[in-house]
Design a protein around this motif. Structure first.
Motif, short mmCIF file in Angstrom:
data_model
loop_
_atom_site.label_atom_id
_atom_site.label_comp_id
_atom_site.label_asym_id
_atom_site.label_seq_id
_atom_site.Cartn_x
_atom_site.Cartn_y
_atom_site.Cartn_z
N ARG A 169 0.83 -1.21 0.00
CA ARG A 169 0.00 0.00 0.00
C ARG A 169 0.86 1.25 0.00
O ARG A 169 0.58 2.23 -0.70
CB ARG A 169 -0.92 0.00 1.22
CG ARG A 169 -2.14 -0.88 1.09
CD ARG A 169 -3.25 -0.40 2.03
NE ARG A 169 -4.42 -1.24 1.94
CZ ARG A 169 -4.70 -2.24 2.76
NH1 ARG A 169 -3.85 -2.54 3.74
NH2 ARG A 169 -5.80 -2.93 2.63
N ARG A 170 1.91 1.27 0.81
CA ARG A 170 2.78 2.44 0.87
C ARG A 170 3.46 2.67 -0.48
O ARG A 170 3.60 3.81 -0.93
CB ARG A 170 3.83 2.25 1.97
CG ARG A 170 4.60 3.53 2.29
CD ARG A 170 5.59 3.33 3.42
NE ARG A 170 4.94 2.86 4.62
CZ ARG A 170 5.21 1.69 5.20
NH1 ARG A 170 6.12 0.88 4.68
NH2 ARG A 170 4.58 1.33 6.29
N THR A 171 3.85 1.58 -1.13
CA THR A 171 4.45 1.69 -2.46
C THR A 171 3.49 2.37 -3.43
O THR A 171 3.86 3.28 -4.18
CB THR A 171 4.82 0.29 -2.99
OG1 THR A 171 5.85 -0.26 -2.18
CG2 THR A 171 5.30 0.36 -4.43
N THR A 172 2.22 1.94 -3.42
CA THR A 172 1.24 2.50 -4.34
C THR A 172 1.02 3.99 -4.07
O THR A 172 0.86 4.79 -5.00
CB THR A 172 -0.08 1.74 -4.23
OG1 THR A 172 0.18 0.33 -4.32
CG2 THR A 172 -1.04 2.14 -5.33
N LEU A 173 1.00 4.37 -2.81
CA LEU A 173 0.81 5.78 -2.46
C LEU A 173 1.97 6.62 -2.99
O LEU A 173 1.76 7.72 -3.54
CB LEU A 173 0.71 5.92 -0.94
CG LEU A 173 0.15 7.24 -0.40
CD1 LEU A 173 -1.25 7.48 -0.92
CD2 LEU A 173 0.17 7.23 1.12
N ILE A 174 3.18 6.13 -2.87
CA ILE A 174 4.34 6.86 -3.39
C ILE A 174 4.27 6.94 -4.92
O ILE A 174 4.58 7.98 -5.51
CB ILE A 174 5.65 6.18 -2.94
CG1 ILE A 174 5.78 6.23 -1.42
CG2 ILE A 174 6.86 6.86 -3.58
CD1 ILE A 174 6.92 5.38 -0.87
N VAL A 175 3.84 5.85 -5.55
CA VAL A 175 3.72 5.86 -7.01
C VAL A 175 2.76 6.95 -7.47
O VAL A 175 3.01 7.65 -8.47
CB VAL A 175 3.25 4.48 -7.53
CG1 VAL A 175 2.90 4.56 -9.01
CG2 VAL A 175 4.34 3.45 -7.33
N LEU A 176 1.65 7.13 -6.76
CA LEU A 176 0.70 8.18 -7.13
C LEU A 176 1.38 9.55 -7.16
O LEU A 176 1.15 10.35 -8.07
CB LEU A 176 -0.47 8.20 -6.14
CG LEU A 176 -1.51 7.10 -6.29
CD1 LEU A 176 -2.47 7.11 -5.11
CD2 LEU A 176 -2.28 7.29 -7.60
N GLY A 177 2.23 9.81 -6.17
CA GLY A 177 2.95 11.08 -6.15
C GLY A 177 3.94 11.19 -7.29
O GLY A 177 4.02 12.24 -7.96
N LEU A 178 4.68 10.11 -7.56
CA LEU A 178 5.67 10.14 -8.65
C LEU A 178 5.00 10.33 -10.01
O LEU A 178 5.49 11.09 -10.86
CB LEU A 178 6.48 8.85 -8.65
CG LEU A 178 7.35 8.58 -7.41
CD1 LEU A 178 8.11 7.26 -7.57
CD2 LEU A 178 8.32 9.72 -7.16
N LEU A 179 3.87 9.66 -10.23
CA LEU A 179 3.18 9.80 -11.51
C LEU A 179 2.61 11.21 -11.67
O LEU A 179 2.65 11.79 -12.76
CB LEU A 179 2.05 8.77 -11.61
CG LEU A 179 2.43 7.30 -11.65
CD1 LEU A 179 1.20 6.44 -11.87
CD2 LEU A 179 3.45 7.03 -12.74
N SER A 180 2.04 11.75 -10.59
CA SER A 180 1.46 13.09 -10.66
C SER A 180 2.51 14.12 -11.05
O SER A 180 2.24 15.03 -11.86
CB SER A 180 0.83 13.46 -9.32
OG SER A 180 -0.20 12.55 -8.98
N VAL A 181 3.70 14.01 -10.49
CA VAL A 181 4.78 14.94 -10.85
C VAL A 181 5.19 14.75 -12.29
O VAL A 181 5.34 15.71 -13.05
CB VAL A 181 5.98 14.76 -9.89
CG1 VAL A 181 7.18 15.56 -10.39
CG2 VAL A 181 5.61 15.18 -8.48
N PHE A 182 5.36 13.50 -12.70
CA PHE A 182 5.85 13.23 -14.05
C PHE A 182 4.92 13.79 -15.12
O PHE A 182 5.38 14.40 -16.10
CB PHE A 182 6.02 11.72 -14.24
CG PHE A 182 6.52 11.35 -15.62
CD1 PHE A 182 7.88 11.28 -15.88
CD2 PHE A 182 5.64 11.08 -16.65
CE1 PHE A 182 8.35 10.96 -17.15
CE2 PHE A 182 6.09 10.76 -17.92
CZ PHE A 182 7.45 10.69 -18.16
N TYR A 183 3.60 13.56 -14.98
CA TYR A 183 2.68 13.91 -16.05
C TYR A 183 2.51 15.42 -16.24
O TYR A 183 1.93 15.85 -17.24
CB TYR A 183 1.32 13.25 -15.82
CG TYR A 183 1.30 11.80 -16.25
CD1 TYR A 183 1.58 11.44 -17.55
CD2 TYR A 183 1.00 10.79 -15.33
CE1 TYR A 183 1.58 10.11 -17.95
CE2 TYR A 183 0.99 9.46 -15.71
CZ TYR A 183 1.28 9.13 -17.03
OH TYR A 183 1.28 7.82 -17.41
#
Length: 488
Positions: free
Chosen positions: A258-272
């Protein structure tokens, strides 16, 4: 752009990928290392690796191209890609990690106690993987042709060769290191040139980038049905991507998933933010790329057009490096996931079988890529998401959250979703873009509900086939305090 710089950028990324991959080989010793990195990947590292493999050719090149063509109508793509991970966080990440499986077919077999379900799931997963690899190779061909003038097949073959070397050498352990590095390379390769572009535009008194959103390029906006159907495909399709799901098996436990997925959301939001900004800037300063059919090359060409000179060439080379990192990382993740499925189902699940399966997983889509023409990257990947949402997502979601799922319902749903969506894709390709009706061009709005309905109806008609161990299985999936002991 200077062709020599383009080749140098590609060579540098390939060399870095191989070196990092061989570093992973030094610590890849067991079968668990090759399949799931022995389930020891920590959240930040795993999140970076997921970002590396998920941000594909469609994200790096295709989103900017679609924004160039359609303006703000194209924002459904980055929103949908990111929202799909929210669905993963809420409904899939932790239970899937607790399942203890190596692959999606492992999960469906354990959940439904059926070898037939496993075989059908394996076929669907391999089809999804191959369909997704082909656009990555098309993107590599486009990048090598635009930046160096070499034939497209050179880029495609080079990507497959590098991927095969790194995957065969160290499996999931090596690819985790490689993909984490490639996420940050991709982010840097987009962000640094864009900042220079903005500095140059600000110094020349050019119009604000926001004004580009209303700059016409002659492309008709998508209708409400197409937008809704696309969002359904991206939202539910993310849940069934095999190369993404296998990443959650590498976390130590469900909480880490779950923590991994939450971090991914942040990384994707910045990238896009960056492909979107490229697309809007291109609508103002390079609209001719939309009219000439080179929209997907916008990210590669924009630094040279606006900045020019040696500085423009160097920044373009950085973008090329990021683009090849995108092709390599996504293709690597897909090959690892497919190799795991093929190896376990056909080749006995050994390390040697994994390596042979990796070669097969990469070479087959290479043949399709060489024989076919590149289409709009984001649009092609959107159809893959629609297929995944129709064929895999219903069984995965219902398998995790509904006790009444049966093997007959799962098989019927996967076949129905795959046939309906696959048939729509084939019909659309035969009719051509101009002659394809919206309901075939974007089929997810009706194929996904149809697949869910078939799974539920057939399962209710075959209640006697619900596994007798369902209570224990569901408890295992939803109770963090009781980790699964099924480790191989």
């Amino acid at each position: 752009m200077n062709p020599a710089l383009g080749l140098a950028a590609f060579a540098a990324v390939s060399l870095a990928t191989v070196v990092i991959g061989f570093y992973g080989l030094r610590i890849s010793r067991t079968t668990g290392d090759f399949y799931v990195a022995s389930r020891t990947v920590r959240p930040w590292w795993n999140a970076s690796a997921i970002g590396g493999e998920y941000l594909s050719a469609a994200s790096f090149l295709g989103v900017a191209g679609l924004v160039l063509l359609s303006g703000t109508d194209a924002l459904w793509f980055p929103v949908g890609f990111t929202a799909g991970y929210l669905m993963l966080l809420l409904f899939v990440a932790a239970p899937l990690r607790r399942s203890g499986a190596y692959t999606i077919p492992d999960f469906t077999e354990a959940r439904l106690e059926s070898r037939a379900v496993r075989r059908v799931t394996s076929v669907v997963v391999v089809l999804v993987g191959w369909l997704y690899i082909v656009p990555q190779l098309h993107g590599a061909g486009l990048a090598i042709r635009i930046t160096t003038g070499l034939p497209a097949w050179v880029g495609q073959v080079a990507v497959v060769a590098v991927v095969c070397v790194t995957v065969v050498a160290g499996g999931m352990r090596s690819i985790t290191f490689v993909q984490a590095f490639q996420y940050w390379l991709k982010l840097t390769a987009l962000a640094v040139p864009l900042l220079f572009i903005f500095f140059v535009l600000a110094g020349t008194g050019a119009p604000a980038v926001a004004d580009a959103a209303v700059n016409p390029t002659g492309v008709s906006p998508a209708g409400p049905y197409q937008s809704i159907s696309l969002f359904v495909a991206l939202l539910f399709g993310t849940l069934g991507l095999p190369h993404v799901l296998v990443r959650f098996y590498t976390n130590p436990d469900g909480q880490s998933a779950r923590r991994t997925t939450l971090i991914v959301l942040g990384l994707l939001s910045v990238f896009y933010l960056f492909p979107t900004a490229y697309g809007l800037t291109g609508r103002m300063f390079a609209p001719e790329l939309a009219r000439s059919g080179h929209a997907d090359a916008l990210v590669l060409l924009l630094p040279g057009r606006i900045i020019g000179g040696t500085a423009g060439d160097l920044l373009s080379a950085l973008v090329v490096a990021g683009a090849f990192a995108a092709f390599l990382s996504t293709t690597s993740g897909l090959v690892v996931s497919l190799a795991g499925v093929i190896s376990q189902d056909v080749l006995g699940g050994s390390v040697r079988g994994f390596r042979l399966a990796a070669l097969v997983s990469a070479i087959v889509p290479l043949g399709f890529a060489v024989m076919t023409e590149s289409m709009a990257l984001a649009g092609t990947v959107g159809l893959v998401f629609a297929f995944t949402a129709s064929a895999i997502c219903p069984v995965l979601l219902l398998g995790i959250w509904w006790r009444g799922l049966t093997d007959a319902g799962a098989i019927a749903g996967m076949v129905t979703g795959g046939v309906l969506c696959g048939g729509a894709m084939v019909a659309g390709s035969l009719l051509g873009a101009a002659g394809t009706p919206p309901w075939l061009a974007q089929p997810a709005a009706w194929t996904v509900p149809a697949a869910f309905a078939v799974v539920i109806l057939v399962s209710r008609a075959t209640k006697s086939r619900v596994p007798r161990t369902i209570t224990r299985l569901m408890t295992r999936l939803h109770s963090p305090e009781r980790p699964l002991a099924t480790e191989r």
